[in-house]
Design an enzyme around this catalytic site. Structure first.
Site, PDB file in Angstrom:
ATOM      1  N   GLU A  90      -1.300  -2.628 -15.700  1.00 18.67           N
ATOM      2  CA  GLU A  90      -2.605  -3.258 -15.853  1.00 18.67           C
ATOM      3  C   GLU A  90      -3.720  -2.235 -15.644  1.00 18.67           C
ATOM      4  O   GLU A  90      -3.574  -1.286 -14.872  1.00 18.67           O
ATOM      5  CB  GLU A  90      -2.757  -4.402 -14.846  1.00 18.67           C
ATOM      6  CG  GLU A  90      -1.834  -5.563 -15.206  1.00 18.67           C
ATOM      7  CD  GLU A  90      -2.037  -6.780 -14.323  1.00 18.67           C
ATOM      8  OE1 GLU A  90      -1.970  -7.899 -14.865  1.00 18.67           O
ATOM      9  OE2 GLU A  90      -2.251  -6.637 -13.113  1.00 18.67           O
ATOM     10  N   CYS A 103     -10.708   1.101 -13.955  1.00 18.33           N
ATOM     11  CA  CYS A 103      -9.709   1.308 -12.906  1.00 18.33           C
ATOM     12  C   CYS A 103      -8.363   1.536 -13.606  1.00 18.33           C
ATOM     13  O   CYS A 103      -7.833   0.649 -14.271  1.00 18.33           O
ATOM     14  CB  CYS A 103      -9.680   0.073 -12.016  1.00 18.33           C
ATOM     15  SG  CYS A 103      -8.463   0.175 -10.714  1.00 18.33           S
ATOM     16  N   CYS A 110       4.998   1.201  -7.846  1.00 17.30           N
ATOM     17  CA  CYS A 110       4.581   2.208  -6.874  1.00 17.30           C
ATOM     18  C   CYS A 110       5.634   2.311  -5.782  1.00 17.30           C
ATOM     19  O   CYS A 110       6.220   1.309  -5.379  1.00 17.30           O
ATOM     20  CB  CYS A 110       3.237   1.818  -6.270  1.00 17.30           C
ATOM     21  SG  CYS A 110       2.580   3.069  -5.143  1.00 17.30           S
ATOM     22  N   CYS A 114       2.843  -0.525   0.032  1.00 16.38           N
ATOM     23  CA  CYS A 114       1.821  -1.026   0.955  1.00 16.38           C
ATOM     24  C   CYS A 114       1.920  -2.551   1.009  1.00 16.38           C
ATOM     25  O   CYS A 114       2.008  -3.212  -0.039  1.00 16.38           O
ATOM     26  CB  CYS A 114       0.431  -0.597   0.492  1.00 16.38           C
ATOM     27  SG  CYS A 114       0.265   1.193   0.360  1.00 16.38           S
ATOM     28  N   CYS A 117      -0.497  -5.033  -0.980  1.00 18.88           N
ATOM     29  CA  CYS A 117      -0.745  -4.730  -2.397  1.00 18.88           C
ATOM     30  C   CYS A 117       0.331  -5.352  -3.283  1.00 18.88           C
ATOM     31  O   CYS A 117       1.525  -5.176  -3.050  1.00 18.88           O
ATOM     32  CB  CYS A 117      -0.770  -3.211  -2.575  1.00 18.88           C
ATOM     33  SG  CYS A 117      -0.781  -2.686  -4.276  1.00 18.88           S
ATOM     34  N   GLY A 163      -0.019   2.309  -8.731  1.00 19.40           N
ATOM     35  CA  GLY A 163       0.557   3.621  -8.466  1.00 19.40           C
ATOM     36  C   GLY A 163      -0.250   4.460  -7.491  1.00 19.40           C
ATOM     37  O   GLY A 163      -1.437   4.215  -7.264  1.00 19.40           O
ATOM     38  N   GLU A 164       0.429   5.432  -6.912  1.00 16.76           N
ATOM     39  CA  GLU A 164      -0.210   6.427  -6.037  1.00 16.76           C
ATOM     40  C   GLU A 164      -0.468   7.655  -6.914  1.00 16.76           C
ATOM     41  O   GLU A 164       0.466   8.390  -7.276  1.00 16.76           O
ATOM     42  CB  GLU A 164       0.738   6.757  -4.870  1.00 16.76           C
ATOM     43  CG  GLU A 164       0.462   8.045  -4.136  1.00 16.76           C
ATOM     44  CD  GLU A 164      -0.938   8.150  -3.540  1.00 16.76           C
ATOM     45  OE1 GLU A 164      -1.287   7.319  -2.707  1.00 16.76           O
ATOM     46  OE2 GLU A 164      -1.673   9.085  -3.929  1.00 16.76           O
ATOM     47  N   SER A 195      -7.880   7.751  -5.709  1.00 15.47           N
ATOM     48  CA  SER A 195      -7.655   7.038  -4.459  1.00 15.47           C
ATOM     49  C   SER A 195      -6.206   7.237  -4.006  1.00 15.47           C
ATOM     50  O   SER A 195      -5.283   7.068  -4.791  1.00 15.47           O
ATOM     51  CB  SER A 195      -7.936   5.552  -4.691  1.00 15.47           C
ATOM     52  OG  SER A 195      -7.611   4.821  -3.549  1.00 15.47           O
ATOM     53  N   SER A 218      -7.166   5.597   1.585  1.00 18.68           N
ATOM     54  CA  SER A 218      -6.985   4.260   2.156  1.00 18.68           C
ATOM     55  C   SER A 218      -6.765   4.408   3.649  1.00 18.68           C
ATOM     56  O   SER A 218      -5.756   4.971   4.069  1.00 18.68           O
ATOM     57  CB  SER A 218      -5.761   3.583   1.532  1.00 18.68           C
ATOM     58  OG  SER A 218      -5.947   3.458   0.150  1.00 18.68           O
ATOM     59  N   LEU A 219      -7.710   3.912   4.434  1.00 22.26           N
ATOM     60  CA  LEU A 219      -7.605   4.019   5.890  1.00 22.26           C
ATOM     61  C   LEU A 219      -7.023   2.713   6.456  1.00 22.26           C
ATOM     62  O   LEU A 219      -5.932   2.694   7.009  1.00 22.26           O
ATOM     63  CB  LEU A 219      -8.992   4.302   6.470  1.00 22.26           C
ATOM     64  CG  LEU A 219      -9.066   4.520   7.972  1.00 22.26           C
ATOM     65  CD1 LEU A 219      -8.306   5.771   8.383  1.00 22.26           C
ATOM     66  CD2 LEU A 219     -10.532   4.626   8.420  1.00 22.26           C
ATOM     67  N   ASN A 294      -8.027  -9.127  -1.033  1.00 21.98           N
ATOM     68  CA  ASN A 294      -7.900 -10.000  -2.204  1.00 21.98           C
ATOM     69  C   ASN A 294      -6.498 -10.592  -2.255  1.00 21.98           C
ATOM     70  O   ASN A 294      -5.539  -9.867  -2.498  1.00 21.98           O
ATOM     71  CB  ASN A 294      -8.167  -9.199  -3.490  1.00 21.98           C
ATOM     72  CG  ASN A 294      -9.589  -8.692  -3.539  1.00 21.98           C
ATOM     73  OD1 ASN A 294     -10.534  -9.467  -3.483  1.00 21.98           O
ATOM     74  ND2 ASN A 294      -9.767  -7.372  -3.604  1.00 21.98           N
ATOM     75  N   CYS A 337      -9.058  -5.384  -6.373  1.00 21.14           N
ATOM     76  CA  CYS A 337      -8.325  -4.342  -5.665  1.00 21.14           C
ATOM     77  C   CYS A 337      -7.067  -4.883  -4.987  1.00 21.14           C
ATOM     78  O   CYS A 337      -7.134  -5.847  -4.224  1.00 21.14           O
ATOM     79  CB  CYS A 337      -9.285  -3.800  -4.618  1.00 21.14           C
ATOM     80  SG  CYS A 337      -8.876  -2.189  -4.095  1.00 21.14           S
TER      81      CYS A 337
HETATM   82  S1  SF4 Z   1      -2.120   0.258  -2.525  1.00 22.74           S
HETATM   83 FE1  SF4 Z   1      -1.849   1.903  -4.010  1.00 22.74          FE
HETATM   84  S2  SF4 Z   1      -0.386   3.270  -3.005  1.00 22.74           S
HETATM   85 FE2  SF4 Z   1      -0.226   1.300  -1.922  1.00 22.74          FE
HETATM   86  S3  SF4 Z   1       1.431   0.200  -2.998  1.00 22.74           S
HETATM   87 FE3  SF4 Z   1      -0.510  -0.408  -3.947  1.00 22.74          FE
HETATM   88  S4  SF4 Z   1      -0.685   0.958  -5.696  1.00 22.74           S
HETATM   89 FE4  SF4 Z   1       0.810   1.886  -4.297  1.00 22.74          FE
END
Ligand code: SF4
Length: 346
Positions: A90, A103, A110, A114, A117, A163-164, A195, A218-219, A294, A337
């Site tokens: 997406e 974005c 990923c 996280c 997410c 993704g990272e 990011s 990302s903190l 979100n 996000c």
């Molecule tokens: S926040 Fe970013 S790094 Fe973490 S799982 Fe989601 S896409 Fe991957």
């Protein structure tokens, strides 16, 4: 076999042309044609005959297939793109003042997992190639020109989709170089933000190799137990190391480091959380972006009330840390996000 034109940076294309003994003006003309003039058919204007033949024989100009489009009331647009192997990602267009931020996704799924997410629930399927990253931009741009010609300008690129990005460093780096190329899209470096969840090996490479684009980390918490739960790679690359690294970024390499702080109800949104964060970041050349969580299907977390987010910001303000609350856009179509997902990927 033909290879995608969109995988090449300008110097790479110039090298290919030079090897064939073709006029050196060709690559610049092609960048101008495909990126600035937004043409999808092969360039034939001003190119030498033998260059046209070489391009026809060796390059393809295919872009990802647009699978579905969702538009939200606030004019956010979410695209689902399909690649040649049927995997999907997406991409989101976020409106601001008649222009857009795009974005972009850098991986299918990923590996970072996280817990806040939606993408993290998918696991990693594969990295995207440079042309698949570039293709998201070009196709979204094409959709805008066709559907909203009155305001079709994409001014910012954020690698905050699926993704990272620093885990797919080479493809993302090349895509940034292409986005910045003067003959092409000619974006300014501060218009691109990468990011990261705090993937330290990628940050080290970013410092050494990446063109001068912005970085956002990302903190979400400076408390180990909480950050471990939200971002599992914190166990391997602790936030103290990431912050120390960020502090040592030389002047001029970036204007400031943005820390993203996702606010989750009754998890990291207390006064104590705000004070600990404030104390950790006070006096540093940083900027905090507060993001109300979100929700997505199946999540255990909840979004705090806006007055709680405002209160958290007031505490950070007392530490004189520039803090902005990121306005949620597109959440009704799961485009905000942390809500992106590839659907039924095989
Ligand atoms: S926040 Fe970013 S790094 Fe973490 S799982 Fe989601 S896409 Fe991957």
């Amino acid at each position: 076999m033909r290879t995608s034109f969109y995988q090449y940076t300008l110097p790479e294309l110039q090298e290919l042309f030079a090897l064939q003994g073709l006029p050196s003006s060709g690559p610049g003309l092609m960048f101008n044609w495909h990126y600035k003039k937004r043409k999808t058919e092969p360039c034939v204007i001003d190119l030498a005959k033998k260059s046209i033949a070489y391009v026809a024989e060796n390059f393809s100009f295919d872009l990802p297939t647009l699978d579905t489009v969702h538009e939200s009331q606030d004019k956010t647009v979410k695209f689902l793109f399909k690649f040649k192997d049927d995997l999907k990602v997406e991409t989101v267009l976020i409106p601001f003042n008649g222009k857009y931020t795009i974005c972009i996704s850098s991986q299918v799924g990923c590996a970072m997992k996280c817990s806040f997410c939606h993408t993290g629930t998918q696991g990693l399927k594969r990295n995207l190639s440079t042309e698949e990253i570039i293709g998201q931009f070009l196709e979204a741009q094409r959709w805008l020109s066709a559907n909203r010609p009155e305001d079709d300008r994409i001014l910012n690129i954020v690698f905050m989709g699926q993704g990272e990005p620093l885990h797919n460093f080479d493809a993302v780096k090349k895509a940034c170089e292409i986005f910045l190329t003067q003959h092409g899209l000619s974006l300014a470096p501060h218009k691109i933000t990468i990011s990261t969840a705090g993937y330290l090996p990628g940050l080290q490479r970013w410092k050494a190799e990446m063109p001068k684009v912005n970085i956002a980390v990302s903190l979400h918490s400076v408390i180990k137990e909480k950050r471990d739960k939200l971002i599992p790679i914190n166990q391997r690359y602790p936030v103290e190391d990431v912050m120390k690294f960020a502090e040592e970024i030389p002047e001029g390499r970036t204007r400031f480091v943005t820390y993203e702080y996702l606010m989750i109800k009754n998890f990291n949104d207390s006064d104590e959380d705000a004070h600990i964060t404030g104390r950790a970041l006070a006096g540093k050349n940083v900027y905090i972006s507060l993001i109300p969580f979100n929700p997505f299907p199946g999540t255990e977390y909840e979004r705090p009330e806006m007055h709680e987010v405002d209160h958290f910001k007031t505490i950070l303000d007392s530490y004189k840390i520039p803090t902005l609350i990121r306005k949620t856009k597109g959440d009704e179509i799961l485009a905000a996000c942390g809500q992106l997902h590839s659907g039924k990927n095989k």
